[in-house]
Design an enzyme around this catalytic site. Structure first.
Site, mmCIF file in Angstrom:
data_model
loop_
_atom_site.group_PDB
_atom_site.id
_atom_site.type_symbol
_atom_site.label_atom_id
_atom_site.label_comp_id
_atom_site.label_asym_id
_atom_site.label_seq_id
_atom_site.Cartn_x
_atom_site.Cartn_y
_atom_site.Cartn_z
ATOM 1 N N ARG A 84 1.022 -1.132 -0.046
ATOM 2 C CA ARG A 84 -0.092 -0.051 -0.013
ATOM 3 C C ARG A 84 0.887 1.269 -0.067
ATOM 4 N NH1 ARG A 84 -4.682 0.455 4.445
ATOM 5 N NH2 ARG A 84 -2.948 0.753 5.806
ATOM 6 N N LYS A 187 -2.702 6.343 1.590
ATOM 7 C CA LYS A 187 -2.516 6.541 2.937
ATOM 8 C C LYS A 187 -1.676 7.936 3.079
ATOM 9 C CE LYS A 187 -3.227 4.432 7.310
ATOM 10 N NZ LYS A 187 -4.488 4.942 7.894
HETATM 11 C C1 COI Z 1 -4.825 3.331 11.427
HETATM 12 O O1 COI Z 1 -6.128 2.846 11.629
HETATM 13 O O2 COI Z 1 -3.820 2.581 11.633
HETATM 14 C C2 COI Z 1 -4.965 4.528 10.900
HETATM 15 O O3 COI Z 1 -3.680 4.977 10.496
HETATM 16 C C3 COI Z 1 -5.842 5.580 11.341
HETATM 17 C C4 COI Z 1 -5.549 6.559 12.206
HETATM 18 C C5 COI Z 1 -6.702 7.793 12.270
HETATM 19 C C6 COI Z 1 -5.476 6.102 13.571
#
Ligand code: COI
Length: 340
Positions: A84, A187
């Protein structure tokens, strides 16, 4: 030495651990294995003109290392995070560590901080890989230097009410999370700052998080600020497709496979907002939240409440997911990587 932590109340916040991993690379070059190293956890120094600070050229990942009853330390599908990050790096015009470099760095970082991994069943060591444009630029272009960095923190439940937690979601129809052709499907760090306004608005109304609709028509459900969403109707599970505006969550993908293996029909399709009001159940998935039931959804003054009991589909899928991680259910898909 054992860290002084109340393992029953770890929560989801930053606690300073021992080491971070750092690897640098020039633009146009490739990350070199020998260039990466573990360093004591510390602040990092950045040029004020760093690409990431000025123009948001950066990606984040989230993953977890768990301690099992038999003492094994395991990671869940670390190759998927590596892949990803590669997709995101391509979209954001950044060089990226190879899958092998990424996974090796994650293993090193988890092992170096292993005293911070909670006891079995009490949570995990959350690992946060970052890929940042750290070289200075002024005109809008790619940064001349990139840093791949991994830091860690012990993590318990994302939501405050621990194991009894649930999401009470507010559907946003003023602000969007992602647009077609944008970065909602990777992301990128730039996906998170802009949702703070709607999130703050929702929290001040007593909601846990925001559920966003598609920005083109505001007709279809897309994603929550922190995780993916699923609905269940007559035992059929549905979730929005990851076609550019929805993050391809690794927990999302794994839960789809677990559900299909258990005989459920899972549809990845557009979900009209009205369907939420006819669903039997809804739940969210993500690395931080894992698998959490949705207790209610509110849209334009209308509120629906869902069943969140132990017989729910959500609970069944969550239990299998956790059992694979804990080693209580056989890992037939090779999702688990033992690192010690
Ligand atoms: C995750 O779920 O690891 C994320 O990166 C989301 C984050 C907003 C805590």
């Amino acid at each position: 030495m054992e860290p002084e932590i109340d393992w029953d109340n770890v929560g989801f916040g930053i606690k300073k651990t021992d080491y971070m991993f750092v690897m640098k690379c020039s633009n146009g070059d490739e990350f070199k294995q020998e260039g990466g190293e573990l360093k004591p956890f510390a602040n990092i120094e950045l040029n004020p003109a760093a690409g990431v600070l000025n123009y948001g050229q950066g990606l984040l990942e989230g993953m977890k290392a768990y301690r099992r009853e038999d003492g094994k330390i395991v990671l869940f599908r670390p190759d998927q995070n590596a892949l990803r990050m590669k997709d995101g790096a391509d979209r954001m015009c950044m060089p990226c560590p190879s899958v092998a470099q990424f996974v090796d760095a994650v293993k090193q970082t988890a092992l170096a901080n292993q005293r911070w991994i909670p006891p079995p069943g009490k949570g995990s060591l959350y690992l946060r890989p970052l890929l940042l444009g750290t070289g200075p630029i002024l005109g809008l272009t790619q940064a001349p230097e990139y840093t791949f960095l991994i830091y860690t923190t012990p993590a318990g439940n994302y939501l405050k009410d621990g194991v009894n937690s649930q999401f009470n979601l507010y559907i946003e129809d003023e602000y969007d999370r992602a647009s077609l052709g944008g970065t909602g499907g990777i992301k990128s760090i730039t996906n998170y700052g802009p949702v703070l306004r709607p999130l703050t608005k929702a929290r001040s109304g007593g909601f846990t998080d925001v559920l966003y609709l598609d920005s083109a028509t505001r007709k279809y459900v897309e994603e929550v600020s922190t995780c993916n969403i699923f609905i269940v109707k007559d035992n059929i599970i549905s979730t929005p497709p990851t076609k550019g505006t929805v993050l391809p969550g690794i927990t999302r993908k794994s839960i789809i496979e677990i559900a299909r293996d258990q005989g459920y029909t899972v549809e990845e399709r557009q979900i009209e907002v009205e369907e939420l009001f006819e669903a039997d159940e809804a739940f969210c998935t993500g690395t931080a939240v894992i698998v959490v039931p949705v207790g209610s959804i509110t849209y334009q003054g209308k509120r629906i409440q869902y069943q969140t009991d132990t017989n729910s589909v959500c609970n069944k899928l969550f239990s299998t997911y956790v059992a694979i991680i804990n080693g209580e259910t056989e890992d037939r898909k090779g999702w688990i990587t033992e690192i010690n």
